[in-house]
Enzyme design. Sequence first.
Site, PDB file in Angstrom:
ATOM      1  N   HIS A  10      18.741  31.743  -4.927  1.00 20.02           N
ATOM      2  CA  HIS A  10      17.683  30.722  -4.910  1.00 20.02           C
ATOM      3  C   HIS A  10      17.935  29.715  -3.799  1.00 20.02           C
ATOM      4  CE1 HIS A  10      15.581  31.442  -8.844  1.00 20.02           C
ATOM      5  NE2 HIS A  10      16.656  32.207  -8.994  1.00 20.02           N
ATOM      6  N   GLU A  13      10.320  29.737  -0.799  1.00 22.34           N
ATOM      7  CA  GLU A  13      11.600  30.173  -1.359  1.00 22.34           C
ATOM      8  C   GLU A  13      11.595  31.679  -1.626  1.00 22.34           C
ATOM      9  OE1 GLU A  13      12.601  28.236  -5.021  1.00 22.34           O
ATOM     10  OE2 GLU A  13      14.501  29.299  -5.240  1.00 22.34           O
ATOM     11  N   GLU A  15      22.319  28.378  -5.239  1.00 20.28           N
ATOM     12  CA  GLU A  15      21.265  27.599  -4.578  1.00 20.28           C
ATOM     13  C   GLU A  15      21.803  27.349  -3.174  1.00 20.28           C
ATOM     14  OE1 GLU A  15      18.324  26.650  -5.802  1.00 20.28           O
ATOM     15  OE2 GLU A  15      18.503  26.475  -7.988  1.00 20.28           O
ATOM     16  N   HIS A  68      12.133  34.246  -7.823  1.00 19.40           N
ATOM     17  CA  HIS A  68      10.671  34.098  -7.662  1.00 19.40           C
ATOM     18  C   HIS A  68      10.032  35.387  -7.115  1.00 19.40           C
ATOM     19  CE1 HIS A  68      11.692  29.977  -8.589  1.00 19.40           C
ATOM     20  NE2 HIS A  68      12.651  30.087  -7.680  1.00 19.40           N
TER      21      HIS A  68
HETATM   22 ZN   LIG Z   1      14.370  29.050  -7.321  1.00 15.74          ZN
END
Ligand SMILES: [Zn+2]
Length: 339
Positions: free
Chosen positions: A211, A158, A297, A144
């Site tokens: 992430h 995030e 993640e 992002h």
């Molecule tokens: Zn993400």
Amino acid sequence: MPYHDRPRTLREVLRTLTLASAALLSHPAVAAPIQSGLWTLLKYAGRDYLPLEQVGRFYGFGGVQRSGAGFVIGSGDRTLRGAADSSDLHISRIKCILSYPVTEISGILCISRVDLVKLVEPVLRPFKIEGASRVDSVVLDAGHGGSDCGAVGRLGDEKTFTLDVALRASDLLARAGYKVVLTRSSDEYVALEDRVRVANRLPAALFISIHFNSGGLGTGVETYAMSPRGVPSMSVDSAPVAEFVAYPGNARDSENAALATATHAALVARSGMFDRGIKRSRFFVLREASLPGVLMEAGFLSNPEDMHRIASPWYRQQVAGAILEAVRNYRRAVGGQTV
Ligand SMILES: [Zn+2]
């Protein structure tokens, strides 16, 4: 297939079985299993399966010990552990999510051929992957950025946390002697195509995309590797037709699995978080990257407990440390030099 023609490597086995399988497909009335040397190929729901007993023997782990639906093959650090009708398979200490559950066919516990070749083999024998040890640099992809905040948490977005982890990991890797390239080094929007373009310019690099998750009260860490051709994705990332396309990322299926193993082991150990396993997806950055890649993640911003940890600099330093450890583990595993 001639019984005396005993295949020596898994690749030979699979070549032989592919031929046998093609023969079976051209005679669909033939339902008998195909025998080739050590191996028996079984068909179920249109897919190829192999008996776990034979898998255990091939890797020198020994036979299958069953207890109810569960099974274990091997002992100590060299084990396969799972259950019938379950997609969870622990390969040694690594929790992996199979593309297809372990299935009992005529009383025989079997694993799908694609899971054996694309997951079990590179996880257990990464040193067999040709050319995998050529690594001198790492591309860190902070998920992002700019107008794309990613998951929004009460203690931060995030995009902010992924950049912080990338900068911390960059520092650790540079000090360990690696060349590091960041797909972004500030709070800016970078298109997925541009992230991949940066990565694909480097011939001997690893790609690690960072992430944080969101979704209800989900908790823990997971690591994604590119889905092999023909298997479903475990995330919402593309149309089902994509299953049958070979993407650039598929040229690195074995390296992807080995890198996911190295990354996930380090991430689970360093984070102390719940282990959600190694999964498959066709995220854009994984399918278009022509270098070995993973997407991690590192916790759920939608879960208050996870979120508090993610918001702590100490935790993000642990995730950064896991990235350095992942790169080192990968190089050691594939037989390359250690830095
Ligand atoms: Zn993400």
